[in-house]
Design a protein around this motif. Sequence first.
Motif, short mmCIF file in Angstrom:
data_model
loop_
_atom_site.label_atom_id
_atom_site.label_comp_id
_atom_site.label_asym_id
_atom_site.label_seq_id
_atom_site.Cartn_x
_atom_site.Cartn_y
_atom_site.Cartn_z
N HIS A 515 -7.15 70.77 37.42
CA HIS A 515 -6.73 72.67 38.00
C HIS A 515 -5.82 73.24 38.61
CE1 HIS A 515 -11.76 72.79 38.03
NE2 HIS A 515 -11.10 72.25 37.06
N LYS A 516 -5.13 71.72 39.06
CA LYS A 516 -4.04 72.44 40.20
C LYS A 516 -2.98 72.79 38.68
CE LYS A 516 -0.17 70.38 42.89
NZ LYS A 516 -0.02 68.99 43.32
N TYR A 517 -2.48 72.15 37.48
CA TYR A 517 -1.87 72.18 36.72
C TYR A 517 -1.84 73.11 35.87
CZ TYR A 517 -0.14 67.83 37.97
OH TYR A 517 0.25 66.29 38.16
N SER A 518 -3.70 73.26 36.05
CA SER A 518 -3.59 75.36 35.10
C SER A 518 -3.55 76.25 35.87
CB SER A 518 -4.76 75.06 34.54
OG SER A 518 -5.94 75.28 36.23
N ALA A 519 -3.53 76.54 37.58
CA ALA A 519 -3.38 77.56 38.18
C ALA A 519 -1.63 77.44 37.98
CB ALA A 519 -3.61 77.06 39.80
N GLY A 520 -0.82 76.68 37.99
CA GLY A 520 0.68 76.24 38.17
C GLY A 520 1.05 77.07 36.52
N LEU A 521 0.41 77.00 35.34
CA LEU A 521 0.82 77.36 34.43
C LEU A 521 1.59 78.57 34.22
CD1 LEU A 521 -0.55 75.59 31.30
CD2 LEU A 521 1.78 75.27 32.37
N VAL A 522 -0.07 79.59 35.24
CA VAL A 522 -0.30 81.06 35.30
C VAL A 522 1.25 81.13 36.17
CG1 VAL A 522 -1.32 83.01 36.49
CG2 VAL A 522 -2.64 80.98 35.59
#
Length: 802
Positions: A515-522
């Motif tokens: 979840h942390k990395y997916s938010a970072g991808l945004v």
Amino acid sequence: MPRMPKKTQLPTPPTTPASATTPGREPGGSEQRDDVASSAVHLANSNNHATTTATPLKQTLKQRNPSSKHSSNGHGLANGHRTRTDSKMGEFEDTTDNSGSDSSSDRTELLDELARWRNAVQPYCPSYSVAFKTIFLVRALAATYSNISDCDEVFNFWEPMHYLQYGSGLETWEYSPLYAIRSWAYILIHAFAAEITRLAMSANRLQVFFIIRIILGAVSAHCEATLYRAVVDEVDPRIGRYLLLTLITSAGTWIASNAFLPSTFAMYTTMLFFSQMLQPPHQHSGKRTFWAIFWVGLGGLLGWPFSAAVGLPFALEELLIHSRNQSKKKTVRFRDWRRIRFLRLVTSAIAVLACVLIPIVVIDRYYYKKLVVVPLNIVLYNVFGGDVGPDIFGTEPWWFYILNGILNFNILFIAALISLPVLLVTYIVIPDALPNSPSDSGQIKDPLLLFSLKLSPFYLWFAIFTAQPHKEERFLFVVYPLICFNAVMTLFMVQKLVQRGLDRFVTRSKTAAIHKYSAGLVWVVLIAAAALSISRILALHEHYSAPIDVYRKAFDLVKVPGPIVIEGTADPTIVAASAATNGATSEDGGVTAEASKKPEIVRVCVGKEWYRFPSHYFLPEGAKLGLIKSHFDGLLPGEFLESDNASGELPPLEAQPSANTGKTHQPFRIDWRWSAERRLGTSNIPLLMNNENKEVHEHYTPLEQCQYLVDLDYSGRYTDKDDSSTADLIEPRYLQDKEKWERLYCTKFLDTTVGAGRHPLIRAFWIPDKVTVALTRGQTKVWGDYCLARRKATLSHPPSPV
């Protein structure tokens, strides 16, 4: 005997470790906060808060927080903004109206505690004040350094305003009383700001130009910050943060925000309208409806009539979505609510029509000297113009706006185009992930319909203008902020889909990291889009800013012979003082006839570069633009016709008999510099003007009458072998004739036909020179000379200093 309540345990703050979060939920996000708020509603719906628990509750709350009064959340939320926590608190309080005062006080303190828990994990969102200041800084830079991207902005708006202020300017056929498809009311509101600026700051006309652009940037910043806060409060804080970044950095908003165009004005009102549309429908209040209709009506009537199309989804939302918002008032029966909403829409539309359209008609009647309804004329011309409609000015292919959108918004424009399909997939796969969904608010039963209506204004506008053969970049300005909104909605939903998809293939302990990395991808996508937009902005400035720079220098380099004239005034004491400074006074201290004359008109001429002229605000008092023949064979603007009153003075009025015998009185008349009696060009019908884009040779200035010349010379297109036999006779290389013209100031302008400038990416985006050489296999950018030149023959009679 009263029933004893069941024992209830006070909900504890969310302390679940990140590794134990529910799949599909982002740790530390709004989902966790909504769970806390939902527990408050659950406590309200259950009959579990009796007075027997009041004392323990109060003691517990006081131990946790001695001061249980309402306070700022500390996370940048502006005072007065409604959040979903407030709505939950309202639902809780509405269900407990019959409770005792002590119990109500305890419940209020409990909700305050729950709200503080929720705010403790809420992502940081800048307040309205911080957002406005940040956006305004960028808009002020754009006002100073951005180019004028459309000649219609100059000749249809800057020039008429210059005519009102200073009595000179160029007129297009749209301002002819025969056609009257431009409103003087729109010009007048900007002219008031310009005149206040001139008087308050003693600003010359060049300074007035840039200050007006800064004011337009401030208005845009206010509208953008208002929209951003509405998204934060009504949709989701993370989506609001995404939107703020895109509004600040996108090249599209950089270009559109400071433009003096009706489409930009409609963009302002669209942002304010959409801020109202994002609020949930209200059953017992018409405030949301009125203000939404007001902003749509103002943008459509005073700005651009077609911008009213963005309000159609709002009308559908009012008639299709039933809001059962909590209120102490009696709930309206289901079969009656749609009729009430329809009447509310109609009454609001009538009120706005009367408040906005009547003043516009009165002002246009005053200047045109005839009754005209300009918004109606615009619609009739563009929709029913037939053979003389807008298509005569050029047509573009269906993909024109797609290419334009990708240039100005790059990745974000593609994301905006697919927002509705992504919404459908998200609703099918993970409907609970939609922001402001029914699980959050409990008010809207169909989130798919709700968000489809929120995303549809952009689609509706894009479809309408893609279907039109005549296309221009400024037509899309109205929905530029909605492009940003649709794009960030897409990114938010794609993030949720990625999280849900990966949750099925990883262990529970790795969910928080995913979840942390997916938010970072945004954020990676947003930063990449921002980098491309900044590259686009730098390219526009480096490659094409020469006209603004040259004309800015022309304001100081163009010299006008004659006495000094203080702009905007005809005060004889000022003229006398100026004449005395230049030794033009007689022996008795009066002003000589030579000094009292108006300054000689100096012509600054342009040929093929006429459409890059930034307005007479860039020329000193006494200098006017002259148009010389070029390959363009359409209709060029002409000067406002002042034949009946060339001096600009009010003609005398005959004295009328007074009511008292033997006396006369002077008739009442508005005596101000912008009055229709002084600016007769607003009502005089210009000679030889037409709406068929037919060339009028009388609008050209003979080259012999030009004291100064602005021209662009592409020396990179010619070689030493070229001679006069291959020269262009219609557009000769004036700057190469060094016997007649002396270059005063030159700067570079990109040549897009030779060298690296032929490649679309090289001329559209700023790329370092070394990378450009590598991409084009050794080619470099070739520059032309954009120059201001002076006729050498005038040097034998140097003009008086200004």
